[in-house]
Design an enzyme around this catalytic site. Structure first.
Site, PDB file in Angstrom:
ATOM      1  N   PRO A   2       2.387  -4.014  -4.757  1.00 36.55           N
ATOM      2  CA  PRO A   2       2.137  -3.336  -3.397  1.00 36.55           C
ATOM      3  C   PRO A   2       3.499  -2.793  -3.046  1.00 36.55           C
ATOM      4  CG  PRO A   2       0.883  -5.258  -3.290  1.00 36.55           C
ATOM      5  CD  PRO A   2       1.454  -5.457  -4.428  1.00 36.55           C
ATOM      6  N   GLU A   3       3.697  -1.479  -3.091  1.00 34.52           N
ATOM      7  CA  GLU A   3       5.008  -0.797  -2.506  1.00 34.52           C
ATOM      8  C   GLU A   3       4.315   0.062  -1.409  1.00 34.52           C
ATOM      9  OE1 GLU A   3       7.619   0.831  -5.482  1.00 34.52           O
ATOM     10  OE2 GLU A   3       6.950  -0.765  -6.959  1.00 34.52           O
ATOM     11  N   LYS A  60       6.322  -2.609   3.442  1.00 39.65           N
ATOM     12  CA  LYS A  60       5.552  -3.136   2.724  1.00 39.65           C
ATOM     13  C   LYS A  60       4.692  -4.055   3.651  1.00 39.65           C
ATOM     14  CE  LYS A  60       8.606  -2.920  -1.160  1.00 39.65           C
ATOM     15  NZ  LYS A  60       9.333  -3.803  -2.185  1.00 39.65           N
ATOM     16  N   ARG A 263      16.173  -6.827 -12.074  1.00 36.94           N
ATOM     17  CA  ARG A 263      14.644  -6.371 -12.265  1.00 36.94           C
ATOM     18  C   ARG A 263      14.577  -5.536 -13.474  1.00 36.94           C
ATOM     19  NH1 ARG A 263      12.451  -6.699  -7.392  1.00 36.94           N
ATOM     20  NH2 ARG A 263      10.345  -6.722  -8.768  1.00 36.94           N
TER      21      ARG A 263
END
Length: 275
Positions: A2-3, A60, A263
């Site tokens: 979820p962004e 978020k 990341r």
DNA sequence: GTGCTTGTTGGCCA
DNA sequence: GTGGCCAACAAGCA
């Protein structure tokens, strides 16, 4: 997952069935990590019998506001989701919070428990909501602010900078890659190495990707796509980034993948030249 | 079994 | 004090 836009998608899912409705009963997985720092008994007391008045998404984070001053905050972490189930829903192993309405149940499910349930009671909105950074789509997200932030984080790679929620609220891993790809900037470029034109491009694409993602993923007005990714065009990097041997939708060249800023990062070497 | 994973936080170090 | 890096958190998946 979820962004920014996905968070809005999930908020709408609950809001569509629950706005104006009364919570009859609540089920919680007490003691689970998602409730860290939260007074669960107080949450249960305050929200049982309460009516949902409005809901909001920012960064978020989601906020559900109840009549009488109950504020329920949800963060979906890495694996959280919200959905609507029949009123007979039995909470599964990862259903940490279930709000039962007369005709449905609102379920917060999060297997990895990086998400979070927050609760606040009172007249004023809680600080964990009011202190969020100004939204990227607001007037406060200016080119000057972005340029100043890039100077402050001078040596950090762009990818790491875009993930800083204090300046880019709601941007996550895939949106950061999408923004850099559209702006034609290599994710490992040091933040301070951008020319004024490149800084402007980065700023513009931050806003554009947020707006496009909201339109595609969270729908317009009251409408809501049936599925999260169903509306995302093939022209986005998003749909190619995880594919083995994936190709850049603009150049047709092979995409590259590496860990940048801690990341997994995907970029198009043909479009985003090395620093 | 191994080695990943779209988020955040706190500790360490320069 | 500030900024940058990394491990930890937990579970599922290939």
């Amino acid at each position: 997952m979820p962004e920014l836009a996905e968070v809005e998608f999930y908020r709408k899912r609950w809001a569509q069935v629950a706005t104006g409705a009364r919570i009859l009963r609540i089920a919680t997985h007490d003691g689970r990590r998602v409730f860290r720092g939260t007074d669960v008994p107080a949450l249960r007391r305050a929200l049982t019998g309460a009516t949902l008045v409005s809901s909001h998404a920012a960064a978020k984070q989601m906020l559900f506001c109840f009549r009488g001053g109950g504020w329920l905050g949800l963060h979906l972490g890495m694996s959280g989701e919200l959905f609507v189930a029949p009123p007979t829903h039995e909470p599964g192993r990862h259903d940490h919070l279930v709000l039962y309405l007369r005709e449905s149940a609102l379920v917060f499910r999060d297997p990895r428990m990086f998400g979070r349930v927050l609760f606040h009671s009172g007249r004023e909105a809680p600080t964990w909501w009011t202190q969020l950074a100004p939204p990227i789509l607001s007037a406060a997200f200016t080119l000057e602010e972005v340029a100043a932030y890039l100077r402050r984080r001078a040596r950090a790679p762009l990818k790491a900078v875009l993930l800083q929620q204090e300046r880019f609220p709601g941007i996550g891993n895939w949106m950061a890659d999408e923004i850099l790809w559209r702006a034609a900037l290599h994710p490992a470029r040091p933040a301070a190495s951008l020319s004024p034109a490149e800084t402007r491009r980065l700023w513009r694409e931050c806003r554009r990707v947020c707006q496009l993602a909201l339109n595609c993923i969270a729908g317009r007005g009251q409408s809501l796509p049936a599925d999260l990714n169903v509306g995302i065009p093939r022209s986005w990097l998003f749909l190619h980034r995880w594919q083995e041997g994936g190709r850049c939708p603009r150049t047709g060249c092979r995409l590259a993948r590496a860990t940048i800023g801690g990341r997994t990062t995907c970029w198009s070497p043909a479009r985003q030249p090395r620093p």
